[in-house]
Design an enzyme around this catalytic site. Structure first.
Site, PDB file in Angstrom:
ATOM      1  N   ARG A   1      -3.099  12.224  -3.296  1.00  0.00           N
ATOM      2  CA  ARG A   1      -4.373  12.009  -3.972  1.00  0.00           C
ATOM      3  C   ARG A   1      -4.373  10.617  -4.555  1.00  0.00           C
ATOM      4  O   ARG A   1      -3.910  10.411  -5.682  1.00  0.00           O
ATOM      5  CB  ARG A   1      -4.566  13.076  -5.057  1.00  0.00           C
TER       6      ARG A   1
ATOM      7  N   ASP B   1      -5.488   7.139  -6.277  1.00  0.00           N
ATOM      8  CA  ASP B   1      -6.355   6.827  -7.415  1.00  0.00           C
ATOM      9  C   ASP B   1      -7.513   5.915  -7.014  1.00  0.00           C
ATOM     10  O   ASP B   1      -7.511   5.346  -5.926  1.00  0.00           O
ATOM     11  CB  ASP B   1      -5.534   6.101  -8.496  1.00  0.00           C
TER      12      ASP B   1
ATOM     13  N   TYR C   1       4.708   3.754   0.678  1.00  0.00           N
ATOM     14  CA  TYR C   1       3.648   3.004   0.004  1.00  0.00           C
ATOM     15  C   TYR C   1       3.961   1.517   0.089  1.00  0.00           C
ATOM     16  O   TYR C   1       5.139   1.117   0.047  1.00  0.00           O
ATOM     17  CB  TYR C   1       3.561   3.386  -1.478  1.00  0.00           C
TER      18      TYR C   1
ATOM     19  N   ARG D   1       3.234   1.770  -8.802  1.00  0.00           N
ATOM     20  CA  ARG D   1       2.601   0.720  -9.590  1.00  0.00           C
ATOM     21  C   ARG D   1       3.453   0.349 -10.805  1.00  0.00           C
ATOM     22  O   ARG D   1       3.485  -0.815 -11.208  1.00  0.00           O
ATOM     23  CB  ARG D   1       1.190   1.150 -10.002  1.00  0.00           C
TER      24      ARG D   1
END
Lengths: 244, 244
Positions: A50, A52, A110, A197
């Site tokens: 999911r 952001d 990622y 992040r």
């Protein structure tokens, strides 16, 4: 019913994240509308991650059940014909009836994209994060090595995620300069909320000399989010691939 | 009055070209508003090139006269504080009172960006043109060489441009593969209307085997727009630099 598995690319800029939320446009709500347009069905969507608001995908994986007679491979072009240009279905096929994009995933990759100069950044303002000024690349690479392996990543998890275990296995974490970009690639068996992040924000603090490379090992050991660096902005993050 | 010279970057996607047109948002109208906001003046803007709708700039040069006491170098940050994020002033300084960005230019460099694969193209849909399938790079490079030099470029000029002479000197024209991009760089003492986009469209036709490389020399000699290839789409084109 047939379970369809599809791989997606999307630019997250315009969307309030992946997950459906009443009153906002999300990637999920846009996909659900598209499925309804081509099949007439209101399906339930399963997704690998999911993402952001503002986060992009090169290889998001979704699944849904359909009673439609559209051949599984034809869902990709059919959905693309009704989807907006910032969401593309790369491939669709039939999946096992119990295939779950998230629970069946063995890992994910990622990428985080940093743009290193003011010149030309406006073309990448939705696609990368701007960090000008000098950065110590070898220091960042040394620090990154401390994060590889099986660890409790509580220091790299935003609060309010409600997970049971903070232990994840980071299989690789590389920092590569390909001017004008600095590219962070992270592969793990799973990710905590904002984990990439926060890792990137912490490694950038190392690059700027604010944290010495071994300090990242100490931050990890502290199991305390307040010890790590800032959460890097959403627009640099890409869900590249889900491994099964 | 002081003449200010400024170098700009912009993403042309949202704009109906550079030049002011009643009832539409253009780069020029947006700049004029910004100048008015910071100086209160309604200035006349001079520009090196009037880029079309969707065309981008990395080094557009403009000039205008101001009676404001803002130091010339401070115009860049002052304008940036009121400009939208898709237009940036890279640099501003005082120019000679009769400096003209277009008439004083000795040459310009345009780049055309082609994206070579479907995967990931959605991130570049406003920034490059998609050409998938095989392209014969050496054939394109051979064909490009025919366009270098001082020639009548009538075959590479859109109708309705109303210029007196079609003779231009193309100083260099290179085709470089830097995956996933194919990059066309053209430098000339001046450009006719749509000249780069028609050149690129013609060279892509060579790449696809529709025109043999020496055919481009024949197209040039024919002085007939209908002999050349299609005009490549606007979103791949960048005004890179103006030489003085």
């Amino acid at each position: 019913m047939t379970r369809i598995r599809a791989t997606l690319e999307y630019e997250g800029t315009r969307y309030h994240g992946f997950q459906r939320q009443p009153g906002t446009v999300t990637v999920e709500s846009t996909l659900l509308e598209a499925v309804k347009k081509i099949t007439g069905e209101e399906v339930r969507l399963l997704a690998a991650g999911r993402t952001d608001a503002g986060v992009h995908a090169r290889g998001q994986v979704i699944a849904f059940d359909t009673g439609s007679c559209i051949p599984p491979e034809r869902f990709a072009p059919a959905l693309n014909s009704v989807l907006p240009p910032d969401i593309r279905v790369v491939e669709s096929r039939e999946a096992a009836p119990r295939f779950h994009p998230r629970y069946d995933a063995r890992g994910k990759w990622y990428r985080y994209l940093v743009y290193r100069q003011e010149a030309g950044y406006l073309f990448y303002r939705h696609l990368a994060c701007l960090v000008s000024g000098s950065l110590d690349l070898p220091a960042m690479q040394e620090a990154a090595a401390h994060l590889v392996g099986t660890h409790d990543f509580r220091s790299f998890c935003a609060s309010g995620s409600g997970v049971r275990s903070f232990v994840r296995e980071v299989r690789s974490l590389t920092v590569t300069a390909t001017p004008p970009f600095l590219v962070f690639d992270v592969q793990a068996n799973g990710f905590l909320y904002n984990m990439v992040r926060i890792m990137v924000g912490t490694l950038l603090a190392v690059g700027k000399g604010k944290i010495p490379p071994p300090g990242v090992g100490e931050i990890l050991a502290a199991c305390d989010r307040s010890r790590a660096g800032q959460t890097a902005p959403a627009q640099g993050l890409y869900l590249m691939k889900v491994f099964y």
